[in-house]
Design a protein around this motif. Structure first.
Motif, PDB file in Angstrom:
ATOM      1  N   PRO A 225       0.808  -1.213   0.000  1.00  0.00           N
ATOM      2  CA  PRO A 225       0.000   0.000   0.000  1.00  0.00           C
ATOM      3  C   PRO A 225       0.849   1.274   0.000  1.00  0.00           C
ATOM      4  O   PRO A 225       1.707   1.475   0.860  1.00  0.00           O
ATOM      5  N   LEU A 226       0.566   2.133  -0.987  1.00  0.00           N
ATOM      6  CA  LEU A 226       1.325   3.375  -1.173  1.00  0.00           C
ATOM      7  C   LEU A 226       0.349   4.499  -1.466  1.00  0.00           C
ATOM      8  O   LEU A 226      -0.505   4.375  -2.344  1.00  0.00           O
ATOM      9  N   THR A 227       0.506   5.615  -0.743  1.00  0.00           N
ATOM     10  CA  THR A 227      -0.297   6.814  -0.990  1.00  0.00           C
ATOM     11  C   THR A 227       0.629   7.997  -1.216  1.00  0.00           C
ATOM     12  O   THR A 227       1.542   8.244  -0.419  1.00  0.00           O
ATOM     13  N   LEU A 228       0.381   8.721  -2.307  1.00  0.00           N
ATOM     14  CA  LEU A 228       1.085   9.972  -2.572  1.00  0.00           C
ATOM     15  C   LEU A 228       0.079  11.106  -2.477  1.00  0.00           C
ATOM     16  O   LEU A 228      -0.945  11.098  -3.183  1.00  0.00           O
ATOM     17  N   ARG A 229       0.347  12.082  -1.608  1.00  0.00           N
ATOM     18  CA  ARG A 229      -0.494  13.267  -1.478  1.00  0.00           C
ATOM     19  C   ARG A 229       0.338  14.503  -1.781  1.00  0.00           C
ATOM     20  O   ARG A 229       1.387  14.706  -1.173  1.00  0.00           O
ATOM     21  N   ASN A 230      -0.153  15.304  -2.718  1.00  0.00           N
ATOM     22  CA  ASN A 230       0.535  16.558  -3.058  1.00  0.00           C
ATOM     23  C   ASN A 230       2.016  16.316  -3.333  1.00  0.00           C
ATOM     24  O   ASN A 230       2.876  17.109  -2.943  1.00  0.00           O
ATOM     25  N   SER A 231       2.305  15.222  -4.007  1.00  0.00           N
ATOM     26  CA  SER A 231       3.690  14.833  -4.251  1.00  0.00           C
ATOM     27  C   SER A 231       3.964  14.759  -5.753  1.00  0.00           C
ATOM     28  O   SER A 231       3.032  14.699  -6.571  1.00  0.00           O
ATOM     29  N   THR A 232       5.247  14.744  -6.104  1.00  0.00           N
ATOM     30  CA  THR A 232       5.651  14.768  -7.504  1.00  0.00           C
ATOM     31  C   THR A 232       6.703  13.709  -7.761  1.00  0.00           C
ATOM     32  O   THR A 232       7.669  13.581  -7.002  1.00  0.00           O
ATOM     33  N   VAL A 233       6.500  12.949  -8.852  1.00  0.00           N
ATOM     34  CA  VAL A 233       7.483  11.972  -9.326  1.00  0.00           C
ATOM     35  C   VAL A 233       7.916  12.453 -10.700  1.00  0.00           C
ATOM     36  O   VAL A 233       7.147  12.401 -11.656  1.00  0.00           O
ATOM     37  N   THR A 234       9.164  12.936 -10.815  1.00  0.00           N
ATOM     38  CA  THR A 234       9.554  13.638 -12.028  1.00  0.00           C
ATOM     39  C   THR A 234      11.013  13.396 -12.408  1.00  0.00           C
ATOM     40  O   THR A 234      11.883  13.268 -11.538  1.00  0.00           O
ATOM     41  N   GLY A 235      11.261  13.317 -13.713  1.00  0.00           N
ATOM     42  CA  GLY A 235      12.632  13.267 -14.227  1.00  0.00           C
ATOM     43  C   GLY A 235      13.369  11.977 -13.947  1.00  0.00           C
ATOM     44  O   GLY A 235      14.593  11.913 -14.120  1.00  0.00           O
ATOM     45  N   ASN A 236      12.668  10.919 -13.527  1.00  0.00           N
ATOM     46  CA  ASN A 236      13.320   9.642 -13.276  1.00  0.00           C
ATOM     47  C   ASN A 236      13.472   8.876 -14.585  1.00  0.00           C
ATOM     48  O   ASN A 236      12.672   9.025 -15.509  1.00  0.00           O
ATOM     49  N   SER A 237      14.491   8.010 -14.663  1.00  0.00           N
ATOM     50  CA  SER A 237      14.754   7.382 -15.958  1.00  0.00           C
ATOM     51  C   SER A 237      15.286   5.964 -15.823  1.00  0.00           C
ATOM     52  O   SER A 237      15.939   5.607 -14.836  1.00  0.00           O
ATOM     53  N   LEU A 238      14.983   5.177 -16.878  1.00  0.00           N
ATOM     54  CA  LEU A 238      15.486   3.818 -17.043  1.00  0.00           C
ATOM     55  C   LEU A 238      16.173   3.764 -18.399  1.00  0.00           C
ATOM     56  O   LEU A 238      15.567   3.400 -19.406  1.00  0.00           O
ATOM     57  N   PRO A 239      17.448   4.132 -18.472  1.00  0.00           N
ATOM     58  CA  PRO A 239      18.122   4.253 -19.768  1.00  0.00           C
ATOM     59  C   PRO A 239      18.468   2.924 -20.428  1.00  0.00           C
ATOM     60  O   PRO A 239      18.785   2.883 -21.619  1.00  0.00           O
ATOM     61  N   GLY A 240      18.456   1.814 -19.677  1.00  0.00           N
ATOM     62  CA  GLY A 240      18.765   0.511 -20.248  1.00  0.00           C
ATOM     63  C   GLY A 240      17.631   0.003 -21.127  1.00  0.00           C
ATOM     64  O   GLY A 240      16.544   0.571 -21.188  1.00  0.00           O
ATOM     65  N   ALA A 241      17.875  -1.101 -21.806  1.00  0.00           N
ATOM     66  CA  ALA A 241      16.867  -1.687 -22.689  1.00  0.00           C
ATOM     67  C   ALA A 241      15.716  -2.274 -21.881  1.00  0.00           C
ATOM     68  O   ALA A 241      15.912  -2.790 -20.775  1.00  0.00           O
ATOM     69  N   ASN A 242      14.505  -2.166 -22.430  1.00  0.00           N
ATOM     70  CA  ASN A 242      13.308  -2.839 -21.911  1.00  0.00           C
ATOM     71  C   ASN A 242      12.904  -2.398 -20.515  1.00  0.00           C
ATOM     72  O   ASN A 242      12.310  -3.170 -19.764  1.00  0.00           O
ATOM     73  N   GLY A 243      13.198  -1.167 -20.157  1.00  0.00           N
ATOM     74  CA  GLY A 243      12.752  -0.648 -18.872  1.00  0.00           C
ATOM     75  C   GLY A 243      11.270  -0.325 -18.884  1.00  0.00           C
ATOM     76  O   GLY A 243      10.719   0.124 -19.898  1.00  0.00           O
ATOM     77  N   GLN A 244      10.601  -0.549 -17.741  1.00  0.00           N
ATOM     78  CA  GLN A 244       9.158  -0.312 -17.641  1.00  0.00           C
ATOM     79  C   GLN A 244       8.859   0.549 -16.412  1.00  0.00           C
ATOM     80  O   GLN A 244       9.300   0.240 -15.309  1.00  0.00           O
ATOM     81  N   GLY A 245       8.085   1.615 -16.632  1.00  0.00           N
ATOM     82  CA  GLY A 245       7.674   2.455 -15.512  1.00  0.00           C
ATOM     83  C   GLY A 245       8.750   3.425 -15.079  1.00  0.00           C
ATOM     84  O   GLY A 245       9.290   3.297 -13.975  1.00  0.00           O
ATOM     85  N   GLY A 246       9.035   4.402 -15.917  1.00  0.00           N
ATOM     86  CA  GLY A 246      10.067   5.370 -15.566  1.00  0.00           C
ATOM     87  C   GLY A 246       9.764   6.118 -14.290  1.00  0.00           C
ATOM     88  O   GLY A 246      10.647   6.376 -13.482  1.00  0.00           O
ATOM     89  N   GLY A 247       8.484   6.468 -14.095  1.00  0.00           N
ATOM     90  CA  GLY A 247       8.097   7.136 -12.857  1.00  0.00           C
ATOM     91  C   GLY A 247       7.755   6.157 -11.758  1.00  0.00           C
ATOM     92  O   GLY A 247       8.383   6.133 -10.709  1.00  0.00           O
ATOM     93  N   ILE A 248       6.730   5.307 -12.014  1.00  0.00           N
ATOM     94  CA  ILE A 248       6.250   4.352 -11.015  1.00  0.00           C
ATOM     95  C   ILE A 248       5.990   3.005 -11.679  1.00  0.00           C
ATOM     96  O   ILE A 248       5.358   2.941 -12.740  1.00  0.00           O
ATOM     97  N   TYR A 249       6.463   1.934 -11.036  1.00  0.00           N
ATOM     98  CA  TYR A 249       6.101   0.570 -11.419  1.00  0.00           C
ATOM     99  C   TYR A 249       5.392  -0.036 -10.218  1.00  0.00           C
ATOM    100  O   TYR A 249       5.967  -0.132  -9.129  1.00  0.00           O
ATOM    101  N   SER A 250       4.126  -0.435 -10.407  1.00  0.00           N
ATOM    102  CA  SER A 250       3.358  -1.008  -9.306  1.00  0.00           C
ATOM    103  C   SER A 250       3.023  -2.454  -9.604  1.00  0.00           C
ATOM    104  O   SER A 250       2.422  -2.773 -10.625  1.00  0.00           O
TER     105      SER A 250
END
Length: 372
Positions: A265-290
């Motif tokens: 269980p995860l709750t984000l309130r008034n929060s920001t997920v930004t500029g994150n990266s998966l530069p390798g091949a076949n990455g999934q969910g640059g911001g959030i993977y649930s």
């Protein structure tokens, strides 16, 4: 107190024997420990209420010491308060390279720097064990190293962080900056930045317990592993309030969750997920993977993240709620760029817009109202 390691050891022994004391250290002094006092501790184990106050003062393991030892251990019934000090250079095969707070111990840090300490196990800077407590304010954990988890700080007990920075720490496995398991972690106005791991969860790793992070910044953390450069969440519950998860990077091929990898269980309130990266091949969910764990975004943003697939959010069969939230400006090589979900989600007063190459097209389930 004289600028002498022997004087400090004698004073702690006297304080333990007499029910506690306040020790004022010499200003500008380095108390240089050249050998272990007991087991893997440079100083006597703290067993009573002891306050140690410095002024530009350092307690350090001498770099030429042949013994491996941490600086402090707080034992059962001990209450150690450190103020205006630097704890440097501890090196132990056990837990807590700089400070170990054992079961039943209590640690308080105010204006303390914990730096260049090493643990072959958990807690390069410090370890808070099960049924121990710690309150840490206006302090810094930097350039510490753990052979397993928690390069800066490892918490299995109840720890409160306020206006504290964990930066440039390393763990071979998980939690380069911070590892928290089992009990309670509360962090406010905390910066977790530029930490590294070899496996995953370079910023924060959580397995069990309750985690609340508020008004904080988790940024520029890097793992050469395959998941969770910013946060790995397997806590009983995790809440982020007004917190930024930014510019974290997982470099391995097939990485998942550049900003956050979630299984609980995860709750984000008034929060920001930004500029994150998966530069390798076949990455999934640059911001959030649930994966399995329910995620609720309330008045939050997922923006400017990058991956091969689902630059914004990749949702693998988990309950997902977007309430007054935005997924925008994320990039993926393979559609969708904004949101991938294989189950219906709750979508209320939210927007998925401006993602490349698509917002939701390419997702098995497309939420009502997603603009493609």
């Amino acid at each position: 107190m004289p600028c002498s390691a022997t004087a400090l050891i004698d004073a702690i022994n006297d304080a333990n024997a007499n029910g506690g004391d306040t020790l004022v250290l010499a200003s500008g002094c380095t108390y240089d420990l050249t050998a272990a006092d007991n087991d893997e501790n440079g100083l006597p184990v703290i067993t009573t209420p002891i306050t140690i106050v410095g002024s530009n003062t350092t307690i350090a393991r001498n770099a030429s010491a042949t013994d491996q030892f941490r600086i402090f251990e707080v034992g059962d019934g001990g209450r150690l308060s450190l103020q205006r000090l630097t704890i440097r250079g501890g090196d132990t095969t056990g837990e807590g390279g700089g400070i170990l707070t054992s079961t039943g111990g209590n640690l308080r840090l105010a204006d303390v720097t914990v730096t260049e300490n090493t643990s072959a196990a958990d807690g390069g800077g410090a370890k808070i064990t099960e049924d121990a407590t710690a309150t840490i304010a206006n302090s810094t954990f930097s350039n510490n190293d753990a052979g397993d988890e928690g390069g800066g700080l490892s918490n299995d007990g109840t720890t409160t962080l306020g206006t504290t920075t964990l930066n440039n720490n390393n763990a071979d496995n998980y939690g380069g900056g911070l590892d928290s398991d089992d009990e309670t972690l509360t962090a406010s106005r905390t910066t977790i930045r530029n930490n590294e791991t070899g496996e995953g969860s370079a910023g924060v790793d959580s397995d069990g317990g309750t985690v609340t992070i508020s008004n904080s910044n988790i940024s520029d953390n890097t793992t050469i592993g395959t998941f969770a450069a910013g946060i790995y969440n397997d806590a009983d519950s995790m809440t982020l309030n007004t917190t930024i998860v930014r510019d974290n990077t997982s470099t391995g091929d097939g990485s998942e969750g550049g900003g956050i990898y979630n299984t609980s269980p995860l709750t984000l309130r008034n929060s920001t997920v930004t500029g994150n990266s998966l530069p390798g091949a076949n990455g999934q969910g640059g911001g959030i993977y649930s994966d399995d764990g329910p995620v609720s975004l309330i008045s939050s943003r997922v923006t400017g993240n990058n991956a091969t697939g689902a630059g914004g959010i990749y949702n693998d069969s988990a309950p997902l709620s977007l309430i007054s939230s935005r997924v925008t400006g994320n990039n993926a090589t393979i559609a969708p760029g904004g949101l991938y979900t294989d189950v219906p989600i709750t979508f209320t007063s939210s927007a998925i817009t401006g993602n490349i190459p698509t917002n939701c097209t390419g997702s098995p389930v497309i939420p009502p109202g997603c603009n493609n």
